[in-house]
Enzyme design. Structure first.
Site, PDB file in Angstrom:
ATOM      1  CB  SER A  11      -0.920   0.019   1.229  1.00 48.52           C
ATOM      2  OG  SER A  11      -0.167   0.225   2.405  1.00 48.52           O
ATOM      3  CB  THR A  12       0.067   4.826  -0.538  1.00 46.28           C
ATOM      4  OG1 THR A  12      -0.593   4.586  -1.783  1.00 46.28           O
ATOM      5  CG2 THR A  12       0.845   6.129  -0.623  1.00 46.28           C
TER       6      THR A  12
END
Length: 285
Positions: A11-12
């Site tokens: 994920s970011t």
């Protein structure tokens, strides 16, 4: 020989954490497959996607290719899902297709009853952790919203996507004059008795489309009429935070439109009106 789909995700928020990088996951899983004598059908990658939903191109493509492999291999269970319901739905699909799921770090597969039970327990814990992170983030955003009007911080938009009529510059709302002319037309037309469908038709005929060049419809136009940003306020849940951009309509005009719209709602439970504060002699148009 078992043919596997290797799935990796980051994920970011996780991209900067050591050990979570896509490269690290791929290296460890390729080595694992070699030791276990698995044949890799394809490496599926989702870079910068949350595990809380299934709206991930790599994941979706992998599930479309389900007839081409025998099992999914991941480094950890939370790489594939952080939502118990989504995980169980995936397992139902795999079971119907007689496919297996393999987690390298948890060291089990789903071809045994114990393996399935333990995996569901771990998945529930992963969802709990994910939801707790979401709660802490929401609490932090609410605290920021409550103190935003007194803040000198240049970034005073709560990370909002700028609404139609505004842009963001140095973290603040600034006017988009051309779009604000359309907003003013929408409010004036509605106040003068035009229906929402009529306003949409007139705008589309004139070529005054949405920011994404889509036709206006009753849903996106109704959002314009209900948005307090045009009267000078950003909304965060039930909080109203005064912004730095120009207003398009006065508070009195905005409130009058809310009342006008509420009168046309037949369901009494949906007739509530949300007003914005009214100050004397305030009109920045």
């Amino acid at each position: 020989m078992t043919t596997v789909a290797v799935y990796i995700r980051v994920s970011t928020e996780e991209q900067a954490i050591e050990g979570f990088s896509l490269g690290a996951q791929e290296k460890e899983l390729r080595a694992h497959c070699e030791v276990m004598d698995y044949t890799i059908y394809k490496l599926y990658i989702d870079d910068g996607y949350s595990g809380r939903n299934t709206r991930r191109p790599g994941y979706r493509q992998m599930m479309e290719d389900i007839d081409s492999w025998d099992a999914i291999v991941v480094l950890k269970m939370d790489r594939i899902h952080r939502n118990t319901r989504n995980f169980i739905e995936m397992m139902d699909i795999l079971n119907k297709k007689h496919k297996n799921f393999i987690s390298k770090q948890e060291k089990f597969v789903t071809n045994t009853a114990m393996g399935r039970f333990v995996m569901e327990m771990i998945q529930s814990i992963a969802q709990l952790e994910s939801e707790q992170i979401g709660e802490r983030t929401k609490d932090g955003m609410r605290e920021k919203a409550e103190n935003l009007s007194e803040s000198d911080d240049e970034k005073r938009t709560m990370g909002f996507t700028p609404p139609f009529g505004y842009r963001i510059q140095n973290g603040r709302l600034v006017d988009d004059d051309k779009e604000q002319e359309v907003v003013r037309y929408i409010f004036d037309s509605y106040k003068n008795g035009d229906t929402i469908d009529t306003i949409c038709y007139n705008l589309n005929c004139r070529g005054d489309l949405t920011r994404k060049n889509n036709p206006w419809n009753k849903f996106n136009l109704r959002n314009i009429l209900h948005n307090p940003v045009y009267a000078g306020y950003m909304r965060w849940e039930e909080l109203l935070i005064k912004h730095d951009g120009s207003i398009v309509v006065t508070a009195e005009e905005f409130n009058a439109v809310q009342e006008q719209m509420a009168k046309k709602v037949h369901d009494p439970n949906k007739k509530s009106v949300t007003y914005v504060p009214v100050y004397d002699e305030v009109d920045f148009r």
